[in-house]
Write an enzyme that holds these catalytic residues in place. Structure first.
Site, mmCIF file in Angstrom:
data_model
loop_
_atom_site.group_PDB
_atom_site.id
_atom_site.type_symbol
_atom_site.label_atom_id
_atom_site.label_comp_id
_atom_site.label_asym_id
_atom_site.label_seq_id
_atom_site.Cartn_x
_atom_site.Cartn_y
_atom_site.Cartn_z
ATOM 1 N N PRO A 88 0.822 -1.220 0.000
ATOM 2 C CA PRO A 88 0.000 0.000 0.000
ATOM 3 C C PRO A 88 0.859 1.275 0.000
ATOM 4 O O PRO A 88 0.363 2.347 -0.320
ATOM 5 C CB PRO A 88 -0.813 -0.090 1.295
ATOM 6 C CG PRO A 88 -0.546 -1.415 1.894
ATOM 7 C CD PRO A 88 0.616 -2.035 1.214
ATOM 8 N N GLU A 115 1.631 -7.766 8.348
ATOM 9 C CA GLU A 115 1.836 -6.314 8.306
ATOM 10 C C GLU A 115 2.932 -5.932 7.316
ATOM 11 O O GLU A 115 3.412 -4.794 7.329
ATOM 12 C CB GLU A 115 2.182 -5.779 9.696
ATOM 13 C CG GLU A 115 1.141 -6.095 10.757
ATOM 14 C CD GLU A 115 -0.202 -5.438 10.488
ATOM 15 O OE1 GLU A 115 -0.236 -4.210 10.371
ATOM 16 O OE2 GLU A 115 -1.199 -6.165 10.400
HETATM 17 C C1 JDE Z 1 -1.074 -3.427 -2.708
HETATM 18 N N1 JDE Z 1 -2.417 -1.700 -2.724
HETATM 19 C C2 JDE Z 1 -2.603 -2.307 -1.546
HETATM 20 C C3 JDE Z 1 -0.071 -5.223 2.794
HETATM 21 C C4 JDE Z 1 0.147 -4.113 5.034
HETATM 22 C C5 JDE Z 1 -0.896 -2.967 7.334
HETATM 23 C C6 JDE Z 1 -1.452 -4.136 6.821
HETATM 24 C C7 JDE Z 1 -0.917 -4.696 5.672
HETATM 25 C C8 JDE Z 1 4.713 -5.771 1.348
HETATM 26 O O1 JDE Z 1 4.068 -5.186 2.401
HETATM 27 C C9 JDE Z 1 2.697 -5.223 2.487
HETATM 28 C C10 JDE Z 1 1.876 -5.761 1.485
HETATM 29 C C11 JDE Z 1 0.487 -5.767 1.643
HETATM 30 C C12 JDE Z 1 -0.406 -6.312 0.569
HETATM 31 O O2 JDE Z 1 -0.602 -5.374 -0.507
HETATM 32 C C13 JDE Z 1 -1.604 -4.395 -0.378
HETATM 33 C C14 JDE Z 1 -1.747 -3.424 -1.503
HETATM 34 N N2 JDE Z 1 -1.516 -2.359 -3.388
HETATM 35 O O3 JDE Z 1 -2.340 -4.337 0.588
HETATM 36 C C15 JDE Z 1 0.747 -4.692 3.813
HETATM 37 C C16 JDE Z 1 0.649 -2.944 5.568
HETATM 38 N N3 JDE Z 1 0.147 -2.390 6.692
HETATM 39 C C17 JDE Z 1 2.130 -4.697 3.647
#
Ligand code: JDE
Length: 238
Positions: A88, A115
């Site tokens: 994100p 995360e």
């Molecule tokens: C990809 N738009 C959104 C999520 C994450 C809190 C919760 C989760 C590589 O690091 C990541 C990947 C993802 C999955 O991808 C997306 C996404 N394009 O959500 C997190 C971060 N913070 C971290």
């Protein structure tokens, strides 16, 4: 083009065996390989994550397990791959970014869960001469459970730009965001029957008058763009 996808849910990538992308793989235009990150875990429970330093909720994926996986994949081929990490916090993906990625010979997509991945992974591979760099990409301003859906989006978007994959090459060039596009969204499309549940196909499309059809489509495209994506017409608005 070769694409390696690393994930803790390899079954999530099964749709890549189907349809357009499956055919491109069968005829050798696209070499997609899916890997289970846990194959590089070293303990009995095949652990890939741990608690975050500094505290806070959830778990973070370990850089050491990821490093073993990425090094092994890089050594299984020739040349320097580009590391793509869906996140994100990444650069928003658009047609231009997809086009740039489609010119790569080899990309490795690291699908994070929980995360995210220990930040040192990105730091380390950014400076490695045997890699073509690291690109964090975002699908939009929302969070999903893992990078797998972004990997599916990327392979499908890149796949249809590879000559010979789409079949109808003209449609990739002419569609909403392609090279020959107007800068507007597409106009609505219709097929038979001429009347369905009381709704008729716009008369102009049955007229056979190509000039009027083109003018109608331009007008529809402009209206749709104004209503749904004003920022495409005036970047100050988006
Ligand atoms: C990809 N738009 C959104 C999520 C994450 C809190 C919760 C989760 C590589 O690091 C990541 C990947 C993802 C999955 O991808 C997306 C996404 N394009 O959500 C997190 C971060 N913070 C971290």
């Amino acid at each position: 083009m070769r694409v390696d996808i690393v994930t803790v849910f390899p079954d999530y990538l099964r749709p890549l065996d189907l349809s357009l992308i499956g055919k491109a793989r069968d005829i050798g235009l696209l070499d997609v390989r899916v890997h289970d990150l846990r194959d590089w875990a070293t303990d009995r429970h095949r652990t890939v994550d741990d608690a975050p330093y500094g505290g806070g909720p959830g778990m973070v994926m370990r850089a050491d397990v990821w490093g073993e996986a990425l090094d092994a994949i890089r050594l299984s081929g020739e040349g320097a791959p580009l590391l793509v990490i869906p996140s994100p916090s990444g650069l928003p993906l658009d047609h231009r970014a997809v086009e740039a990625l489609s010119r790569s010979e080899w990309i490795v997509i690291a699908c994070g869960r929980y995360e995210g991945i220990d930040a040192r992974l990105e730091q380390h591979y950014r400076g490695r001469p045997d890699w073509r760099g690291v690109q964090e990409i975002s699908l939009g301003d929302y969070v999903v459970a893992g990078g797998e859906v972004a990997a599916l989006v990327l392979v499908e978007a890149i796949g249809r730009l590879i000559p010979g994959v789409l079949g109808n090459e003209e449609s990739a060039i002419r569609d909403s965001f392609g090279e020959g596009c107007s800068g507007f969204l597409e106009s609505p499309t219709f097929t038979r029957p001429e009347e369905w549940r009381g709704l008729r196909v716009p008369e102009v499309l049955l007229s056979g008058d190509h000039g009027r059809v083109a003018a109608w489509r331009d007008d529809q495209a402009r209206r749709r763009t104004e209503a749904n994506r004003p920022g495409l017409l005036d970047p100050g608005l988006e």
